[in-house]
Design an enzyme around this catalytic site. Structure first.
Site, PDB file in Angstrom:
ATOM      1  N   GLU A  22       7.937-126.341  73.639  1.00 47.14           N
ATOM      2  CA  GLU A  22       8.606-126.142  72.936  1.00 47.14           C
ATOM      3  C   GLU A  22       7.770-125.238  72.133  1.00 47.14           C
ATOM      4  O   GLU A  22       8.281-124.040  71.653  1.00 47.14           O
ATOM      5  CB  GLU A  22       9.146-126.934  71.629  1.00 47.14           C
ATOM      6  N   HIS A  82       8.503-121.959  73.456  1.00 45.15           N
ATOM      7  CA  HIS A  82       9.599-121.340  73.309  1.00 45.15           C
ATOM      8  C   HIS A  82       9.532-120.940  72.146  1.00 45.15           C
ATOM      9  O   HIS A  82       9.671-119.316  71.779  1.00 45.15           O
ATOM     10  CB  HIS A  82      10.809-122.421  73.363  1.00 45.15           C
TER      11      HIS A  82
END
Length: 193
Positions: free
Chosen positions: A141, A144
């Site tokens: 994450e 990202h």
């Protein structure tokens, strides 16, 4: 062109704000503060916890909307860090997905430990497996949040985890191509400062 020694020095200036959401087991927090540094060479500072907002709870699903919790994270400018990573023990969903391990947008990421525990799958508690999964999803994450897309290589941390087996297989390391992309993104971010 950047050499191998330049990136670790630049990334050491990367600061990540770790924000617990709701009642979070302190063990994964301690792991992340230690382990993220080894992958991203970033400083990690724990911030005061946020409550789990009842407005994001969906009783019909018995889950929290990940997008809402992500939006509740403080903006990176207010935390003084380059990235904000929220962590919760609540079960999350997003859109049409029945569950998510995490979610991210530029500068902010969120993970849930709920489906990372071996006990959820009928296995005995295993701190080593649990720690591996927490770190893997956090790095995914954060990747990202830094701007990386999903990767097609199943061994790369940026590969999409459709189920826990994908997370276990890929682990927390970037493939060569994604490592180069993250180095480039970190260099751009450093240049903008």
């Amino acid at each position: 062109m950047l050499d191998q020694n330049t990136i670790p020095r630049m990334a050491e200036r990367l600061e990540i704000a770790l924000v617990p959401i709701g009642g979070v087991d302190p063990l994964p927090l301690a792991w992340l503060k230690e382990d993220i540094r080894g992958i991203l060479r970033a400083g990690v500072k724990e911030f005061p916890p946020l409550p789990l907002s009842p407005r994001h709870f969906h009783t019909e699903r018995n889950q929290y909307l990940a997008d809402g919790l992500l939006a509740d994270l403080p903006p990176i400018t207010s935390s003084g860090a380059a990235l904000c990573l929220g962590i919760t023990g609540a079960d999350l969903f997003s859109g049409r997905m029945s569950f998510v391990f995490g979610i991210a947008t530029t500068g902010k990421a969120l993970i849930s430990t709920f489906r990372l525990r071996p006990e959820i799958y009928g296995d005995p508690p295993n701190p080593k497996v649990y720690r591996w999964r927490v770190l893997t999803e956090a790095i995914h994450e954060l990747g990202h949040a830094l701007g990386l897309p999903h990767c097609e290589y199943p061994g790369c941390v940026m590969y999409f985890s459709n189920w826990i087996g994908d997370t276990d297989r890929k682990g927390p390391e970037f493939c060569y191509r994604c490592r180069k992309r993250i180095e480039h993104l970190l260099a751009e971010q450093q240049h903008e400062r």
